[in-house]
Scaffold this motif. Sequence first.
Motif, PDB file in Angstrom:
ATOM      1  N   MET A  44      50.200  29.496  42.295  1.00  0.00           N
ATOM      2  CA  MET A  44      48.894  29.994  41.859  1.00  0.00           C
ATOM      3  C   MET A  44      49.079  30.950  40.685  1.00  0.00           C
ATOM      4  N   THR A  45      48.149  30.920  39.753  1.00  0.00           N
ATOM      5  CA  THR A  45      48.299  31.712  38.535  1.00  0.00           C
ATOM      6  C   THR A  45      47.905  33.171  38.712  1.00  0.00           C
ATOM      7  N   GLY A  46      47.146  33.518  39.752  1.00  0.00           N
ATOM      8  CA  GLY A  46      46.673  34.886  39.909  1.00  0.00           C
ATOM      9  C   GLY A  46      47.353  35.615  41.049  1.00  0.00           C
ATOM     10  N   GLN A  47      47.053  36.911  41.151  1.00  0.00           N
ATOM     11  CA  GLN A  47      47.577  37.758  42.205  1.00  0.00           C
ATOM     12  C   GLN A  47      46.407  38.387  42.951  1.00  0.00           C
ATOM     13  N   PRO A  48      46.457  38.466  44.276  1.00  0.00           N
ATOM     14  CA  PRO A  48      45.303  38.950  45.042  1.00  0.00           C
ATOM     15  C   PRO A  48      44.905  40.380  44.720  1.00  0.00           C
ATOM     16  N   GLU A  49      45.880  41.231  44.390  1.00  0.00           N
ATOM     17  CA  GLU A  49      45.552  42.629  44.096  1.00  0.00           C
ATOM     18  C   GLU A  49      44.798  42.793  42.774  1.00  0.00           C
ATOM     19  N   ASN A  50      44.736  41.728  41.972  1.00  0.00           N
ATOM     20  CA  ASN A  50      44.048  41.783  40.678  1.00  0.00           C
ATOM     21  C   ASN A  50      42.619  41.239  40.732  1.00  0.00           C
ATOM     22  N   LEU A  51      42.146  40.863  41.904  1.00  0.00           N
ATOM     23  CA  LEU A  51      40.836  40.218  42.022  1.00  0.00           C
ATOM     24  C   LEU A  51      39.712  41.094  41.469  1.00  0.00           C
ATOM     25  N   LYS A  52      38.884  40.508  40.610  1.00  0.00           N
ATOM     26  CA  LYS A  52      37.743  41.234  40.044  1.00  0.00           C
ATOM     27  C   LYS A  52      36.665  40.255  39.602  1.00  0.00           C
ATOM     28  N   VAL A  53      35.425  40.735  39.587  1.00  0.00           N
ATOM     29  CA  VAL A  53      34.290  39.928  39.134  1.00  0.00           C
ATOM     30  C   VAL A  53      34.306  39.831  37.614  1.00  0.00           C
ATOM     31  N   ILE A  54      34.145  38.616  37.096  1.00  0.00           N
ATOM     32  CA  ILE A  54      34.081  38.437  35.647  1.00  0.00           C
ATOM     33  C   ILE A  54      32.711  37.947  35.177  1.00  0.00           C
ATOM     34  N   LYS A  55      31.886  37.440  36.102  1.00  0.00           N
ATOM     35  CA  LYS A  55      30.557  36.981  35.697  1.00  0.00           C
ATOM     36  C   LYS A  55      29.663  36.860  36.929  1.00  0.00           C
ATOM     37  N   GLU A  56      28.382  37.214  36.770  1.00  0.00           N
ATOM     38  CA  GLU A  56      27.411  37.049  37.838  1.00  0.00           C
ATOM     39  C   GLU A  56      26.170  36.353  37.306  1.00  0.00           C
ATOM     40  N   ILE A  57      25.674  35.407  38.094  1.00  0.00           N
ATOM     41  CA  ILE A  57      24.477  34.657  37.728  1.00  0.00           C
ATOM     42  C   ILE A  57      23.406  34.960  38.775  1.00  0.00           C
ATOM     43  N   SER A  58      22.338  35.600  38.367  1.00  0.00           N
ATOM     44  CA  SER A  58      21.269  35.962  39.298  1.00  0.00           C
ATOM     45  C   SER A  58      20.392  34.759  39.595  1.00  0.00           C
ATOM     46  N   ARG A  59      19.904  34.722  40.850  1.00  0.00           N
ATOM     47  CA  ARG A  59      19.065  33.622  41.314  1.00  0.00           C
ATOM     48  C   ARG A  59      17.883  34.194  42.105  1.00  0.00           C
ATOM     49  N   PRO A  60      16.763  33.451  42.178  1.00  0.00           N
ATOM     50  CA  PRO A  60      15.610  33.926  42.951  1.00  0.00           C
ATOM     51  C   PRO A  60      15.690  33.564  44.426  1.00  0.00           C
ATOM     52  N   ASP A  61      16.759  32.842  44.833  1.00  0.00           N
ATOM     53  CA  ASP A  61      16.858  32.324  46.183  1.00  0.00           C
ATOM     54  C   ASP A  61      18.118  32.836  46.884  1.00  0.00           C
ATOM     55  N   ILE A  62      18.323  32.411  48.107  1.00  0.00           N
ATOM     56  CA  ILE A  62      19.558  32.667  48.826  1.00  0.00           C
ATOM     57  C   ILE A  62      20.431  31.422  48.715  1.00  0.00           C
ATOM     58  N   LEU A  63      21.668  31.597  48.305  1.00  0.00           N
ATOM     59  CA  LEU A  63      22.597  30.480  48.175  1.00  0.00           C
ATOM     60  C   LEU A  63      23.479  30.432  49.419  1.00  0.00           C
ATOM     61  N   PHE A  64      23.361  29.350  50.181  1.00  0.00           N
ATOM     62  CA  PHE A  64      24.115  29.205  51.416  1.00  0.00           C
ATOM     63  C   PHE A  64      25.406  28.410  51.238  1.00  0.00           C
ATOM     64  N   SER A  65      25.514  27.671  50.151  1.00  0.00           N
ATOM     65  CA  SER A  65      26.690  26.825  49.963  1.00  0.00           C
ATOM     66  C   SER A  65      26.938  26.604  48.476  1.00  0.00           C
ATOM     67  N   VAL A  66      28.201  26.308  48.155  1.00  0.00           N
ATOM     68  CA  VAL A  66      28.571  26.054  46.769  1.00  0.00           C
ATOM     69  C   VAL A  66      29.693  25.027  46.731  1.00  0.00           C
ATOM     70  N   ALA A  67      29.670  24.174  45.705  1.00  0.00           N
ATOM     71  CA  ALA A  67      30.744  23.222  45.428  1.00  0.00           C
ATOM     72  C   ALA A  67      30.998  23.261  43.930  1.00  0.00           C
ATOM     73  N   VAL A  68      32.239  23.451  43.537  1.00  0.00           N
ATOM     74  CA  VAL A  68      32.588  23.602  42.134  1.00  0.00           C
ATOM     75  C   VAL A  68      32.998  22.249  41.562  1.00  0.00           C
ATOM     76  N   LEU A  69      32.256  21.786  40.559  1.00  0.00           N
ATOM     77  CA  LEU A  69      32.530  20.492  39.939  1.00  0.00           C
ATOM     78  C   LEU A  69      33.669  20.584  38.934  1.00  0.00           C
ATOM     79  N   ASN A  70      33.612  21.601  38.076  1.00  0.00           N
ATOM     80  CA  ASN A  70      34.650  21.811  37.067  1.00  0.00           C
ATOM     81  C   ASN A  70      34.577  23.265  36.593  1.00  0.00           C
ATOM     82  N   GLU A  71      35.226  23.584  35.505  1.00  0.00           N
ATOM     83  CA  GLU A  71      35.286  24.971  35.040  1.00  0.00           C
ATOM     84  C   GLU A  71      33.954  25.490  34.517  1.00  0.00           C
ATOM     85  N   THR A  72      33.000  24.595  34.286  1.00  0.00           N
ATOM     86  CA  THR A  72      31.720  25.030  33.722  1.00  0.00           C
ATOM     87  C   THR A  72      30.509  24.661  34.572  1.00  0.00           C
TER      88      THR A  72
END
Length: 330
Positions: A1-29
Amino acid sequence: MTGQPENLKVIKEISRPDILFSVAVLNETEAFVGSSDSKIYRLNTQDDKAEPLELAGHTSYVTGLELVGDQLVSAAYDGKLKWWDLENQVEIRSVDAHAKWIRRMALSHNGAQLATVSDDMVCRVWDAVTGSCLHELKGHQAVTPNHFPSMLYCCAFSRDDRLLATADRVGHVVVWDLQTGKEVKSIEAPDMYTWDPKARIHSIGGVRSLAFSPDGKQLVIGGMGHVGNIDHLGGKSLIEIFAWEKGERLHQLADDSYKGLTERLAFDPSGKWFIAAGGDNSGFVKCVDTNTGKSILDSKASTHLHDIRLDDQHGTLVTAGHGKLSLWQL
């Protein structure tokens, strides 16, 4: 893995009007999110101004999303599983999977099987491509010892896909052999269940997340510790690590800093550490050392988190929760 757990940080947040119960990542974008408004949205995670693409078809909360080849599979509180053609954005199959709310869906690591758990207290294992039912697993009681309805909250495949674990409201965990459909082992985690016999005559808690270590020797169980006022998620976030074949609890991590349910668990491929996420009114993400059961890093999240996706190749984490999709870097 390219990262280290002690370095974890938020880099971007996307606000939504709803509650998100699930997510699936298609690709990097791009990512798909399952919403409290009964819909699925395809989001551009890099361009905040891009309009989300809407997929409609469920009639209640969308609690599970999994990518299977060139298709997306969704699960919801309406008890249905739906398959979606990603190229044409259309529904291609709908299955009446459960009689009650589907709480969780998991995809096997080889992408061949799906598992779903529901308030009907049944776990069903499905062919991820055809939608046919392969196993119906019944190892959890429909009512609690206090004679109230129980719930079957979560499930997880082992890395080699030979085993499946399921867990319920009272802290009962069952490990299943997926070749035979038979129970292999049961484990009890009663500290994750709170019963109030006086003020509310009700219960709260339950095992909300499960994860096998990559070598299959350990099973991590996530939930919440004892709650003084069951009207609130006021218990400490709770994680227990078991040598599951022996039924031996190796570590218990009850966090004084972060309260609420441990909703999701995800192992690093090395097995040396894992990520836990959840929350009460706010949220948390923590990285835990598997061998010691101690936190490597604790990070406050701006919202209660319901789902996470760890990308071990790029060292990224995507989290979904109340009104927000967040991107993290390790």
